[in-house]
Design a protein around this motif. Structure first.
Motif, PDB file in Angstrom:
ATOM      1  N   MET A   3       0.831  -1.205   0.000  1.00 12.34           N
ATOM      2  CA  MET A   3       0.000   0.000   0.000  1.00 12.34           C
ATOM      3  C   MET A   3       0.868   1.258   0.000  1.00 12.34           C
ATOM      4  SD  MET A   3      -3.189   0.482  -0.280  1.00 12.34           S
ATOM      5  CE  MET A   3      -3.356   2.108  -1.007  1.00 12.34           C
ATOM      6  N   LEU A   4       1.969   1.193   0.741  1.00  7.49           N
ATOM      7  CA  LEU A   4       2.899   2.329   0.731  1.00  7.49           C
ATOM      8  C   LEU A   4       3.435   2.564  -0.675  1.00  7.49           C
ATOM      9  CD1 LEU A   4       5.102   1.972   3.946  1.00  7.49           C
ATOM     10  CD2 LEU A   4       3.392   3.711   3.426  1.00  7.49           C
ATOM     11  N   LEU A   5       3.814   1.472  -1.347  1.00 14.37           N
ATOM     12  CA  LEU A   5       4.347   1.586  -2.702  1.00 14.37           C
ATOM     13  C   LEU A   5       3.296   2.124  -3.657  1.00 14.37           C
ATOM     14  CD1 LEU A   5       6.491  -1.606  -3.366  1.00 14.37           C
ATOM     15  CD2 LEU A   5       7.235   0.766  -3.494  1.00 14.37           C
ATOM     16  N   TRP A  60      13.743   5.037  -1.669  1.00 13.87           N
ATOM     17  CA  TRP A  60      12.450   4.792  -1.023  1.00 13.87           C
ATOM     18  C   TRP A  60      11.772   3.569  -1.642  1.00 13.87           C
ATOM     19  CZ3 TRP A  60       7.220   4.626  -1.945  1.00 13.87           C
ATOM     20  CH2 TRP A  60       6.379   4.828  -0.823  1.00 13.87           C
ATOM     21  N   ARG A  61      11.769   3.539  -2.994  1.00 14.06           N
ATOM     22  CA  ARG A  61      11.113   2.420  -3.675  1.00 14.06           C
ATOM     23  C   ARG A  61      11.880   1.118  -3.460  1.00 14.06           C
ATOM     24  NH1 ARG A  61       7.030   4.571  -6.518  1.00 14.06           N
ATOM     25  NH2 ARG A  61       7.356   6.683  -7.275  1.00 14.06           N
ATOM     26  N   ALA A  62      13.215   1.192  -3.512  1.00 16.58           N
ATOM     27  CA  ALA A  62      14.023  -0.014  -3.319  1.00 16.58           C
ATOM     28  C   ALA A  62      13.768  -0.598  -1.937  1.00 16.58           C
ATOM     29  CB  ALA A  62      15.499   0.314  -3.481  1.00 16.58           C
ATOM     30  N   LEU A  63      13.714   0.262  -0.933  1.00 19.68           N
ATOM     31  CA  LEU A  63      13.524  -0.196   0.436  1.00 19.68           C
ATOM     32  C   LEU A  63      12.171  -0.910   0.585  1.00 19.68           C
ATOM     33  CD1 LEU A  63      14.384  -0.223   3.412  1.00 19.68           C
ATOM     34  CD2 LEU A  63      13.218   1.960   3.671  1.00 19.68           C
ATOM     35  N   HIS A  64      11.105  -0.238   0.115  1.00 21.37           N
ATOM     36  CA  HIS A  64       9.784  -0.834   0.296  1.00 21.37           C
ATOM     37  C   HIS A  64       9.569  -2.050  -0.602  1.00 21.37           C
ATOM     38  CE1 HIS A  64       9.189   3.121   2.200  1.00 21.37           C
ATOM     39  NE2 HIS A  64       8.476   2.384   3.035  1.00 21.37           N
ATOM     40  N   GLY A  65      10.128  -1.954  -1.822  1.00 25.00           N
ATOM     41  CA  GLY A  65      10.041  -3.109  -2.719  1.00 25.00           C
ATOM     42  C   GLY A  65      10.727  -4.317  -2.109  1.00 25.00           C
ATOM     43  N   GLU A  66      11.859  -4.090  -1.475  1.00 24.22           N
ATOM     44  CA  GLU A  66      12.607  -5.197  -0.859  1.00 24.22           C
ATOM     45  C   GLU A  66      11.788  -5.833   0.261  1.00 24.22           C
ATOM     46  OE1 GLU A  66      15.173  -6.514  -1.880  1.00 24.22           O
ATOM     47  OE2 GLU A  66      16.176  -7.588  -0.261  1.00 24.22           O
ATOM     48  N   ILE A  67      11.163  -4.972   1.082  1.00 21.75           N
ATOM     49  CA  ILE A  67      10.360  -5.527   2.183  1.00 21.75           C
ATOM     50  C   ILE A  67       9.190  -6.341   1.619  1.00 21.75           C
ATOM     51  CG2 ILE A  67       8.878  -4.939   4.145  1.00 21.75           C
ATOM     52  CD1 ILE A  67      10.699  -2.579   4.676  1.00 21.75           C
ATOM     53  N   VAL A  68       8.519  -5.795   0.571  1.00 20.14           N
ATOM     54  CA  VAL A  68       7.418  -6.548  -0.047  1.00 20.14           C
ATOM     55  C   VAL A  68       7.930  -7.899  -0.550  1.00 20.14           C
ATOM     56  CG1 VAL A  68       5.849  -6.642  -2.016  1.00 20.14           C
ATOM     57  CG2 VAL A  68       6.047  -4.546  -0.708  1.00 20.14           C
TER      58      VAL A  68
END
Lengths: 120, 660
Positions: free
Chosen positions: B25-27, B122-130
């Motif tokens: 959802m953040l992404l 920002w995108r790399a961090l959240h994408g990685e967590i997903v």
């Protein structure tokens, strides 16, 4: 460290770890499968004694006796096959249908019957 | 103990799903500099950290619970050695180790030691967590029912992975979206309202794709684990699945409402426009999320329930629909089906019209319902046959000579009086019955399942004066009787079988048997399934000696063509090999144990001193040859039949060792 760099580094590490782990896992699986077969070919001479069998045919000229035998642990499952007999020679009174107790000796697959006698 | 396990699984699944969804959802919403949006993002990040901790702890809990179950004692859950054993030596344990590892790495990123400078960061961090959380979630499939699915566990795991992933990507994002909408709908959330509207619209498109994947993979999962309607309505697993579907359908209803009504109503970028709609949407999304929490609970329960495919279903209705009897129905019934189905089709057409013509929707709709109901009930009534709770139960005793022998004994004691020696319904007491007993050999038994027969044998048929035998015969004995009845039918149809193989036609299932040669371990006919054809020879000395000599001479050739010969003496002598003597030199198996049951059953296929039955690789009897006089027969004839079998291209499905 910048986030994108950390992601690249961690993913590379994970891929390496995953590939290594998968290879190790496959190797263990293969080793386990091989251990389950548990037939060691070659190696030092061994002896199995007290195997039950039934005589199917006697070929005295060739020194071979065909036996249907029970499982021989660590060597082979029960089956019908011909064995070379070395214990001086095949005992005379044996004929098809006799139940016997016998020993095999050797280094698989080169084994010979080292003793054979009629079982009651 | 099991309630604790269930609660742990529920919490673990729910937190794993919400973790994936929160990051997604953040992404979807993207970075923002609006204060309310930033506050929401910080809130989600904080919740995600908590979810990670919960997922890790409950994950360890599930692992410990599993260890206690495997070791058979509760204290094992707290022993590091036992845990290590499960983790290193079982597939499920290994999968859990990998999953927990993924969560730990995701936790590293979520705790925030890395610097976020640009949007890329920002995108790399959240994408990685997903990604990490998604792998951890999806791998649940490799430690569950899918890993034990037959025939291809890998496919089942893949499908289940997709199902879990879609659940994480859609259902998991609902709470985060609800939180955003709630914040933005507040008086002081005006700055984030356009951001929230954009996020809701993006999620709406995203959700459509995810739900489609969820539905498709769910159907494939059900096909693997449930299999048929009986499994769905007749087992605990199936019924849990039905409840899950019901709750899921409710959630989908809310989702549909959101998509059609509330999301479009968000239009308008001004400070006040759309705020009530946003509040409503927030409430609806919260309701959706709560419903999905129930669904996840049901999924946790399904995970610890044996799949329907491995359970005996209890059919809840007094009828079932089948087309199996259509060949034998009267012309009247055929007309009824034809007319009924046409009326129903007309009803379907009217329904379509009703959907398209807005002005006439209600009258046309009512007419369509009447037509569909009338036509449907006319046609379906003709297709319905009586059913019983046991109708779809599968026999627990395989179709084997041992079972047939036991069944024959019970049949002789209790059934023969009415049903007659061969099952023809001509026993001595038959004429005095209100209704003549059924001919058990007739092919119409295709309309009855083995479970139907089991019900009748157990509880009788009151209108036919047949008594029930549930008290007199144990469950296994009743299945034995049913195997014997199947055998009687097989004998009847086998009367037409000759010594030549009928190419491409395999229908006579060979009852399984087991035999031993001397001290060699026992083998059964089933062991040859998919490996070799079997020539079963029932022989009598001295007449058969000549034929056995022929077979012994041809054994090498036959073995090369994929045939094993199993010879069974009709006198069932344990000294069979001795009696055969040194000549002919017979090296194929001579049964010295188990022969009595084999002879008792197989000799009824041909009552002669010397009988040969050719059984193909799939377990069907394909040719029969019986000799009353001289037993010698050209071996080439046999080789020709074997060649015929080897040249068959379309193999029949493996013979079912159960009654159909």
């Amino acid at each position: 460290m910048r986030a994108w760099k950390a992601v690249v580094v961690v993913n590379a590490l994970l891929l390496l770890l995953g590939a290594g782990g998968f290879t190790a896992w496959r190797r263990t699986q293969a080793a386990n499968a091989a251990a389950a077969q548990a037939v060691t070919w070659g190696g030092p001479e061994r002896e199995w004694t007290g195997i039950h069998g039934v005589v199917r045919a006697v070929l005295p000229d060739l020194g071979i006796i065909v036996l249907t035998h029970e499982d021989i642990p660590g060597y082979m499952p029960g089956m019908t096959m011909g064995f070379r007999v070395v214990a001086p020679q095949i005992p005379d009174p044996l004929s098809a249908g006799d139940t016997v107790r016998f020993s095999v000796r050797g280094s698989p697959p080169l084994v010979v019957v080292s003793a054979i006698e009629k079982a009651p | 103990m099991s309630a604790l396990g269930l609660a742990l699984r529920w919490a673990h699944l729910a937190s794993s799903i919400a973790l994936v969804g929160g990051a997604v959802m953040l992404l979807l919403a993207g970075p923002s500099d609006r204060p309310t949006a930033c506050a929401w993002q910080r809130g989600i990040a904080r919740v995600a950290r908590w979810l990670l901790v919960i997922a890790l702890l409950t994950g360890l809990g599930v692992l410990a619970h599993q260890t206690a179950l495997l070791e058979g004692r509760a204290s094992a859950a707290f022993e590091p050695r036992a845990l290590a054993r499960v983790v290193t030596q079982t597939q499920a344990g290994l999968v859990w180790l990998v999953r927990l590892g993924m969560l730990v790495v995701a936790g590293f990123f979520a705790m925030g030691p890395v610097r976020v400078v640009t949007r890329l960061d920002w995108r790399a961090l959240h994408g990685e967590i997903v990604g990490l959380a998604l792998i951890a979630l999806g791998l649940v499939s490799a430690a569950g029912h899918a890993a034990a699915a037959e025939p291809s566990p890998l496919r089942a795991i893949g499908v289940d992975f997709a199902h879990l992933a879609a659940a994480g990507l859609w259902a998991g994002a609902l709470p985060a979206l609800a939180l955003l909408l709630r914040r933005a709908a507040r008086e002081d959330g005006a700055d984030a309202r356009p951001y929230a509207v954009l996020a809701a619209r993006r999620f709406s498109a995203w959700a459509l794709v995810s739900v489609l994947v969820l539905a498709a993979s769910g159907i494939a999962n059900a096909a693997t684990q449930v299999g048929d309607v009986a499994g769905l309505v007749g087992t605990t697993y199936g019924r849990l699945l039905l409840v899950k579907l019901l709750v899921f359908a409710l959630a989908l209803g809310v989702a549909g409402l959101n998509r059609r009504r509330f999301v479009p109503a968000l239009g308008g970028d001004a400070v006040t426009v759309g705020r009530p709609a946003m509040k409503r949407l927030a409430a609806a999304v919260t309701a959706e999320a709560l419903l999905m929490l129930v669904v996840i609970g049901l999924v946790a329960a399904l995970g610890v329930t044996p799949p329907a495919r491995h359970e005996q279903p209890t059919w809840p209705l007094s009828f079932r629909l089948t087309t199996a009897g259509l060949q034998t129905v009267t012309p009247d019934v055929r007309w009824q089906i034809l007319v009924g189905s046409q009326i129903a089709v007309a009803g379907g057409v009217v329904l379509l019209c009703a959907l398209m013509l807005r002005s006439l929707r209600w009258p046309l709709g009512a007419g369509a319902v009447v037509l569909l109901a009338t036509g449907g009930s006319m046609a379906l009534m003709a297709l319905s046959v009586d059913a019983y709770p046991t109708t779809y139960q599968r026999p627990t005793v395989p179709y084997s000579v041992t079972s047939i022998a036991a069944g024959a004994a019970s049949y002789g004691e209790r059934c023969v009086v009415c049903h007659g020696r061969d099952g023809g319904g001509d026993g001595p007491a038959a004429p005095r019955l209100p209704r003549p007993p059924a001919d058990l050999r007739a092919p119409h038994t295709g309309q009855h399942t083995a479970g139907d027969l089991f019900w009748w044998v157990s509880h009788g048929i009151p209108r036919g004066a047949m008594p029930g035998f549930a008290d007199a015969l144990g469950e296994e004995q009743r299945w034995d009787v049913i195997n014997y009845v199947r055998f009687l039918g097989a004998l009847e149809s086998a009367r037409w079988m000759g010594p030549k193989v009928d190419p491409g036609r395999a229908w006579l299932v060979a009852p399984d048997f087991s035999y031993a040669v001397g001290p060699a371990p026992a083998r059964s006919l089933r062991d040859y399934r998919g490996q070799r054809h079997v020539l079963l020879v029932l022989y009598t000395l001295p007449a058969s000696r000549a034929r056995l000599a022929q077979l012994a001479a041809g054994y090498q050739t036959l073995a090369t063509l994929g045939v094993e010969i199993i010879a069974v003496p009709t006198d069932s002598s344990p000294d069979a090999i001795k009696q055969l003597g040194d000549e002919p030199r017979v090296l194929f198996p001579i049964a010295t144990e188990g022969s009595a049951d084999i002879v008792a059953a197989y000799r009824r296929f041909a009552d002669a001193p010397h009988v040969e039955l050719l059984i193909d690789r799939q377990g069907y009897i394909r040719a029969r040859w019986a000799a009353r006089g001289p037993t010698e027969r050209e071996v080439n004839l046999l080789l020709a039949e074997v060649q015929e079998l080897n040249e068959e291209k379309v193999a029949a499905p493996p013979a079912d060792e159960h009654v159909h």
